[in-house]
Structures are given as C-alpha cells and as structure tokens.
Write a protein that holds these residues in place. Structure first.
Motif, PDB file in Angstrom:
ATOM      1  N   PRO A  77      -2.372   0.238  -5.743  1.00 48.51           N
ATOM      2  CA  PRO A  77      -2.288  -1.185  -5.352  1.00 48.51           C
ATOM      3  C   PRO A  77      -3.470  -1.619  -4.481  1.00 48.51           C
ATOM      4  O   PRO A  77      -3.976  -2.735  -4.635  1.00 48.51           O
ATOM      5  CB  PRO A  77      -0.970  -1.251  -4.582  1.00 48.51           C
ATOM      6  CG  PRO A  77      -0.147  -0.132  -5.115  1.00 48.51           C
ATOM      7  CD  PRO A  77      -1.129   0.966  -5.382  1.00 48.51           C
ATOM      8  N   VAL A  78      -3.923  -0.740  -3.581  1.00 46.16           N
ATOM      9  CA  VAL A  78      -5.077  -1.078  -2.744  1.00 46.16           C
ATOM     10  C   VAL A  78      -6.340  -1.161  -3.595  1.00 46.16           C
ATOM     11  O   VAL A  78      -7.172  -2.067  -3.418  1.00 46.16           O
ATOM     12  CB  VAL A  78      -5.248  -0.032  -1.625  1.00 46.16           C
ATOM     13  CG1 VAL A  78      -6.567  -0.253  -0.888  1.00 46.16           C
ATOM     14  CG2 VAL A  78      -4.088  -0.118  -0.642  1.00 46.16           C
ATOM     15  N   ALA A 106      -8.501   4.818  -0.543  1.00 45.26           N
ATOM     16  CA  ALA A 106      -7.386   4.531  -1.448  1.00 45.26           C
ATOM     17  C   ALA A 106      -7.565   5.272  -2.769  1.00 45.26           C
ATOM     18  O   ALA A 106      -6.590   5.772  -3.348  1.00 45.26           O
ATOM     19  CB  ALA A 106      -7.286   3.030  -1.695  1.00 45.26           C
ATOM     20  N   SER A 157       0.842  -1.196   0.000  1.00 52.21           N
ATOM     21  CA  SER A 157       0.000   0.000   0.000  1.00 52.21           C
ATOM     22  C   SER A 157       0.881   1.252   0.000  1.00 52.21           C
ATOM     23  O   SER A 157       1.864   1.333   0.740  1.00 52.21           O
ATOM     24  CB  SER A 157      -0.907  -0.001   1.234  1.00 52.21           C
ATOM     25  OG  SER A 157      -1.522   1.254   1.388  1.00 52.21           O
ATOM     26  N   GLU A 186      -3.842  -5.720   4.720  1.00 51.21           N
ATOM     27  CA  GLU A 186      -4.789  -4.632   4.986  1.00 51.21           C
ATOM     28  C   GLU A 186      -6.222  -5.053   4.638  1.00 51.21           C
ATOM     29  O   GLU A 186      -7.162  -4.759   5.383  1.00 51.21           O
ATOM     30  CB  GLU A 186      -4.402  -3.395   4.166  1.00 51.21           C
ATOM     31  CG  GLU A 186      -3.068  -2.771   4.553  1.00 51.21           C
ATOM     32  CD  GLU A 186      -3.168  -1.964   5.833  1.00 51.21           C
ATOM     33  OE1 GLU A 186      -4.285  -1.802   6.340  1.00 51.21           O
ATOM     34  OE2 GLU A 186      -2.125  -1.510   6.331  1.00 51.21           O
ATOM     35  N   VAL A 229      -0.844  -5.065   0.946  1.00 52.20           N
ATOM     36  CA  VAL A 229      -2.268  -4.828   0.662  1.00 52.20           C
ATOM     37  C   VAL A 229      -3.113  -6.011   1.113  1.00 52.20           C
ATOM     38  O   VAL A 229      -4.219  -5.835   1.643  1.00 52.20           O
ATOM     39  CB  VAL A 229      -2.459  -4.564  -0.848  1.00 52.20           C
ATOM     40  CG1 VAL A 229      -3.942  -4.480  -1.189  1.00 52.20           C
ATOM     41  CG2 VAL A 229      -1.752  -3.282  -1.254  1.00 52.20           C
ATOM     42  N   ASP A 233      -3.911   5.512  -4.122  1.00 52.51           N
ATOM     43  CA  ASP A 233      -3.202   4.281  -3.740  1.00 52.51           C
ATOM     44  C   ASP A 233      -3.696   3.142  -4.626  1.00 52.51           C
ATOM     45  O   ASP A 233      -4.543   2.333  -4.232  1.00 52.51           O
ATOM     46  CB  ASP A 233      -3.469   3.990  -2.258  1.00 52.51           C
ATOM     47  CG  ASP A 233      -2.560   2.895  -1.717  1.00 52.51           C
ATOM     48  OD1 ASP A 233      -1.877   2.241  -2.532  1.00 52.51           O
ATOM     49  OD2 ASP A 233      -2.534   2.696  -0.497  1.00 52.51           O
ATOM     50  N   THR A 255      -0.124   3.112   3.639  1.00 54.53           N
ATOM     51  CA  THR A 255       0.316   2.550   4.920  1.00 54.53           C
ATOM     52  C   THR A 255       1.674   1.873   4.848  1.00 54.53           C
ATOM     53  O   THR A 255       2.219   1.505   5.881  1.00 54.53           O
ATOM     54  CB  THR A 255      -0.720   1.530   5.418  1.00 54.53           C
ATOM     55  OG1 THR A 255      -0.805   0.449   4.470  1.00 54.53           O
ATOM     56  CG2 THR A 255      -2.111   2.161   5.539  1.00 54.53           C
ATOM     57  N   ARG A 256       2.191   1.673   3.602  1.00 49.63           N
ATOM     58  CA  ARG A 256       3.474   0.983   3.390  1.00 49.63           C
ATOM     59  C   ARG A 256       3.467  -0.429   3.992  1.00 49.63           C
ATOM     60  O   ARG A 256       4.488  -0.913   4.478  1.00 49.63           O
ATOM     61  CB  ARG A 256       4.636   1.795   3.974  1.00 49.63           C
ATOM     62  CG  ARG A 256       4.773   3.188   3.402  1.00 49.63           C
ATOM     63  CD  ARG A 256       4.984   3.130   1.909  1.00 49.63           C
ATOM     64  NE  ARG A 256       5.103   4.455   1.308  1.00 49.63           N
ATOM     65  CZ  ARG A 256       6.263   5.011   1.011  1.00 49.63           C
ATOM     66  NH1 ARG A 256       7.368   4.349   1.250  1.00 49.63           N
ATOM     67  NH2 ARG A 256       6.309   6.208   0.472  1.00 49.63           N
ATOM     68  N   SER A 257       2.320  -1.065   3.989  1.00 46.93           N
ATOM     69  CA  SER A 257       2.203  -2.446   4.469  1.00 46.93           C
ATOM     70  C   SER A 257       1.540  -3.282   3.372  1.00 46.93           C
ATOM     71  O   SER A 257       0.917  -2.731   2.453  1.00 46.93           O
ATOM     72  CB  SER A 257       1.387  -2.502   5.771  1.00 46.93           C
ATOM     73  OG  SER A 257       0.149  -1.874   5.598  1.00 46.93           O
TER      74      SER A 257
END
Length: 334
Positions: free
Chosen positions: A300-301, A293, A80, A90, A87, A298, A83-85
């Motif tokens: 990718p999300v 998103a 993401s 999440e 996807v 964003d 959030t840099r985590s």
C-alpha cells in the motif's frame, strides 16, 4: 488561455489512471502474498486465509482495482502494513522533507548551471568553456549515489565539516509552522536550528543537484550560442550598448525560455527521483520511505508513494507548460 489549461488538466486523468493501473498490476501479480508477509513465517494457512478474506485479497482482481481507484479518488491509499497507520498521512508527513531537498537542489542547479552556461557561451572555446563542459559531462555521467558517498567520505568522515545523515540535529527541531525546517527556524528566530538544517541539507542537495546542474548548464550554453548570433543581438552591439546589457537584457532573456522547460522537468524529476539520495543520506523523505516499504513488502505504501510521485511530476509539467505558453506567445493555446 483558460481553455488551454482545462485541456491540459483533462489530459492528466488518463495519465494518472494508466500509472495507477500499472502500479496495481505489478504489485498484485509479481509480489508475495501480503497477508502471509504481515503474519510472519510462523502463521498457519488458516490464519493467512482468514486475513486475506478480511483484507479483501480473495476478491477478483478487477474488484480490488475498482476499490483501489475509488479510494484514490477520496485521497485514501489504505493502511500501511509496517506502521498500521494511513498511508496518506505517512506520505504527507514526509513530503515537506522531500520538497525542501528538491527545492534546495534545484536552487543550486539553476544558479550554478545558468551562470556557467552563460559564461561558457560568451567565452566560447576558452579554457573556462572547455572545463565547464567537461564538468557538465561528468555531472551527467556520474551516479548520484556514488557522488553522495564520495561527499560523505570527504566532508563528513575525513574533514568532519558536515553531518553524515539526517535532516537536523536530534532535539533541535524548530517549532512546526510550515513543516519546512529552514523556513520554520527562520520564522521562529531559532538560528541554531537554521544552521543545523543548512549543514544537514548541504551534502544531499549538492549530490542531488549534480545531474540537473549539468543539464541546465549545457542547455543554457547551447541556447545562448544560438541567440547571440541573431541579428537583433548584432544590432544591439552596433548601437553601442555595453556587453553586459546585450548579454543579460537581450540575449539571456530570450535564451531562458527553453531553459525554463528543462528546469521544470528537472524539478519534477527531483521531487520524484530523490530515492537514492534520500537513502544514502538517511533523509526522512518520501523516497527513503518507499525504499523501506519495498524492502518490507508494504505494497500500500509503494502504491501510494508511486502514485503521489507521478501526480507531483505531471502537475509540475502542467505548470511548466502553462508558464511556457505564457512566456512565449507563439505557442497556440488550442
């Protein structure tokens, strides 16, 4: 039967591939540069170019799509940008909230929709029949987000009976067992958490169920009217059976087969179409996460969310098809 199920599962592959291709092309051809968005408006051209190279955005589009598909097969939707985590993590963290809301809405829609449809058919052309069909027409026509706002104004702002937004009171989260607050609070015996969960769930579930409730009521009424005019219903009445047995044992059982199809399709729509409801009520599910998103760019999300919603939708439809074939032996498995 197994051959029929295998064939239906095989048909899911081209559907999901088409969805993936469509989402990928739309987000890569018609959106702003994600590298520039990640770095902000003060980034230099060199920094943007460096990040594009690092993330692989400079590669040909078909190469990026090949990498994207290979990651999907492994259950990886990327990272993401917000959030840099991952996807996937999440989305999975928010999926139980969406499922809980969808099941509550479908439970309300099914109980009320089937009941109203049966009574309307049995008492055709009565005042109840006319009022219920007017209500069904309103339910189909009324935008869910507008109904949600009206419910908030009436029950939360004016009367103060129910909370405006959220999934549960802050600090009252039950012990995590299934990630469904209603079930977890019951299993842990936390009645305060259960009451808080129900009060937070009531308004979004009612708003989300309105459209499905209207569809189910109209479908139940039309199929019941068709069934109760059949010869075997006339025969059951001539045998002296009480009307309750004729309606619920002989008529409703056969009338429910097409209704089950509608319920399954509506369930798929609720799992993937709760975007507006979750946004209005700040419900922490996949729908509101995808909206945030989209606003943040964003992609990718957005990609992962849309593909996940599409997967849930086609899987629910597959289950309905299998159930339908099981309930109605006239359906051929080939």
């Amino acid at each position: 039967m197994l051959r029929y199920i295998a064939k239906r599962i095989m048909l899911l592959v081209p559907v999901l591939f088409g969805v993936s291709l469509f989402v990928f092309l739309v987000l890569h051809l018609f959106t702003t540069d994600p590298a520039a968005m990640m770095l902000g408006q003060h980034a230099t051209a060199e920094q943007v170019a460096s990040l594009r190279e690092e993330l692989g955005f400079n590669k040909p589009l078909y190469v990026q799509f090949g990498v994207f598909i290979s990651q999907i097969i492994q259950g990886d939707f990327g990272m993401s940008l917000m959030t840099r985590s991952p996807v996937t993590d999440e989305l999975l963290a928010r999926f139980p909230a969406t499922v809980e809301l969808a099941f509550a809405a479908m439970l309300i829609a099914t109980l009320i929709g089937v009941t109203v449809g049966v009574i309307s058919a049995v008492k055709q052309y009565s005042i109840f029949d006319y009022l219920s069909m007017v209500g069904a027409l309103l339910g189909v026509s009324m935008p869910i987000f507008w109904l949600g706002l009206m419910l908030i104004i009436l029950f939360s702002v004016t009367l103060g009976w129910l909370p405006v937004s959220g999934r549960i009171e802050v600090g009252m989260e039950p012990a995590t067992i299934t990630h469904f607050y209603l079930i977890d609070s019951l299993l842990s015996g936390n009645w305060e958490a259960f009451k808080s969960s129900v009060s937070h769930l009531a308004l979004p579930a009612i708003a989300l169920s309105s459209y499905s409730m209207a569809i189910i009521a109209r479908m139940t009424r039309s199929t019941m009217l068709e069934v109760i005019r059949q010869d075997y219903i006339r025969t059951a009445r001539s045998k002296g059976l009480v009307e309750r047995v004729v309606v619920f044992k002989h008529a409703l059982r056969n009338a429910l087969i097409p209704v089950i199809t509608v319920i399954g399709l509506q369930m798929g729509s609720l799992l993937g179409g709760a975007v507006l409801t979750e946004t209005v009520f700040s419900w922490p599910g996949i729908g509101s996460f995808i909206v945030n998103a989209i606003l943040a760019g964003d992609f990718p999300v957005v990609q992962g969310g849309v593909i996940m919603v599409a997967t849930v939708f086609v899987v629910v439809n597959l289950i309905v098809d299998i159930l339908y074939a099981y309930l109605d032996p006239r359906i051929k498995y080939s």
